[in-house]
Design an enzyme around this catalytic site. Structure first.
Site, PDB file in Angstrom:
ATOM      1  N   PRO A 121       0.651  -1.747   0.069  1.00  0.00           N
ATOM      2  CA  PRO A 121      -0.675  -0.218   0.046  1.00  0.00           C
ATOM      3  C   PRO A 121       0.614   1.111   0.396  1.00  0.00           C
ATOM      4  O   PRO A 121       1.616   1.941   1.385  1.00  0.00           O
ATOM      5  CB  PRO A 121      -0.741  -0.411   1.220  1.00  0.00           C
TER       6      PRO A 121
ATOM      7  N   ASP B   7       5.889   2.137   2.035  1.00  0.00           N
ATOM      8  CA  ASP B   7       4.494   1.611   2.307  1.00  0.00           C
ATOM      9  C   ASP B   7       4.402   1.572   3.867  1.00  0.00           C
ATOM     10  O   ASP B   7       4.642   1.903   5.487  1.00  0.00           O
ATOM     11  CB  ASP B   7       5.125   0.132   2.739  1.00  0.00           C
ATOM     12  N   HIS B   8       1.982   1.810   3.603  1.00  0.00           N
ATOM     13  CA  HIS B   8       1.632   1.973   4.330  1.00  0.00           C
ATOM     14  C   HIS B   8       1.659   0.883   5.789  1.00  0.00           C
ATOM     15  O   HIS B   8       1.148   0.937   6.971  1.00  0.00           O
ATOM     16  CB  HIS B   8       0.585   2.942   4.974  1.00  0.00           C
ATOM     17  N   ARG B   9       2.703  -0.304   5.960  1.00  0.00           N
ATOM     18  CA  ARG B   9       1.807  -0.949   6.664  1.00  0.00           C
ATOM     19  C   ARG B   9       2.973  -0.761   7.142  1.00  0.00           C
ATOM     20  O   ARG B   9       3.256  -1.252   9.050  1.00  0.00           O
ATOM     21  CB  ARG B   9       2.466  -2.025   5.680  1.00  0.00           C
ATOM     22  N   VAL B  10       4.165  -0.596   7.246  1.00  0.00           N
ATOM     23  CA  VAL B  10       5.818  -0.071   7.858  1.00  0.00           C
ATOM     24  C   VAL B  10       5.786   1.324   8.489  1.00  0.00           C
ATOM     25  O   VAL B  10       6.086   1.677   9.538  1.00  0.00           O
ATOM     26  CB  VAL B  10       7.005  -0.607   7.396  1.00  0.00           C
TER      27      VAL B  10
END
Length: 314
Positions: free
Chosen positions: A110, A286-289
């Site tokens: 993402p 990376d929006h997860r990180v």
């Protein structure tokens, strides 16, 4: 002594899905059909020498060797009337790997983007003076703007370690050193040699290592450990006059910095209009990180080092 002769197994012959000009089916072996498709040959125009006129491997080989062989466009099955002429470039291993990794990145990571402007007049002035000093030394080292960006990014990652991270299925992996992957254009694609422990290296050492890595990259002589295992990437298109752009994250890394050209722009300083050399940097996260606040803190730290590079050791 008699020479050994290899004899191939008889080819299985099946009717092809096409038809002849008279409406009859074209009989050919699967191997012959595959060879004709790969060679761009019109199967129905190839004379068959097999039983009952079937087209076999030898017939296709003869047609391929003939300069006057009837050929079709490689995409004949999906040809569109009026389609422009084209040339197909076969995919090599590098291009296939690039396509696979970047498709995976855009489909599964993402992405979101943050942009900041950095003023580089002081950086350019210091760079000029440093290169003047280095020119007096025994080694031919020349520090580039990108070397400053590599160093600034590494220092910023140490200040904001949350941005120096990657995603795994069980945890966020936070790295303790800044291994900066730098995109280098090579014939047929690009590769990302890595400057290890960039936060601990001076500008001259980074410049020397990057020049050697880029040269080996263009000669396709990099070892796997020299282009794998980075923690953060930088892609710079400023030398092509690109003002700003967004880069695709290089998995499994959590972010990539896209660097544009330094150009003179009007800016307001202390309420007065002035001119400064401005370089736009866009961070793909990376929006997860990397959450928005983490990315913003990283870019603020990056800007502080680029705007005032005197703190970066030579």
């Amino acid at each position: 002594a008699d020479a050994a002769v290899a004899v191939s197994a008889p080819e299985k012959v099946e009717p092809s899905p096409g038809s002849t000009a008279t409406g009859g089916r074209i009989f050919s072996s699967p191997l012959a059909r595959r060879m004709a498709a790969q060679g761009g040959l019109e199967l129905s125009a190839i004379p068959g020498t097999g039983p009952r006129g079937r087209i076999v491997k030898a017939d296709v080989e003869a047609a391929l060797a003939s300069p006057g062989a009837p050929r079709v466009a490689a995409r004949a099955a999906a040809a569109v009337a009026g389609e422009a002429p084209y040339t197909e470039i076969p995919l090599d291993g590098m291009r296939k790997t690039i396509a696979r990794r970047l498709t995976l990145s855009k489909q599964t990571v993402p992405h979101f983007y943050l942009t900041i402007d950095c003023e580089i007049d002081e950086l350019l002035s210091i760079r000029k003076r440093l290169n003047g000093k280095l020119a007096e030394g025994p080694e031919e080292i020349k520090i580039s703007v990108n070397d400053f960006v590599i160093k600034a990014a590494a220092l910023a990652l140490m200040q904001v370690p949350e941005a120096n991270a990657s995603w795994t299925d069980t945890a966020i992996r936070r790295y303790q050193q800044a291994d900066i992957s730098v995109a280098v254009a090579v014939e047929g694609g690009l590769i990302t040699p890595v400057v290890r422990n960039a936060e601990e290296k001076g500008l001259a050492q980074i410049a020397s290592e990057m020049a050697a890595l880029a040269a080996r990259a263009r000669d396709r002589k990099l070892m796997p450990e020299e282009y794998q295992g980075g923690t953060f990437s930088i892609s710079n298109l400023g030398m092509y006059g690109i003002r700003e752009f967004s880069a695709v994250i290089n998995p499994p890394e959590g972010a990539i910095l896209a660097v544009g050209a330094g150009e003179q722009r009007p800016v307001v300083k202390h309420g007065t209009l002035a001119v400064a050399t401005v370089m736009t940097c866009t961070m793909s996260c990376d929006h997860r990180v990397v959450d928005g606040a983490i990315g913003a803190r990283f870019l603020a730290a990056l800007k502080s080092f680029i705007d005032d590079p005197i703190v970066m050791p030579l």
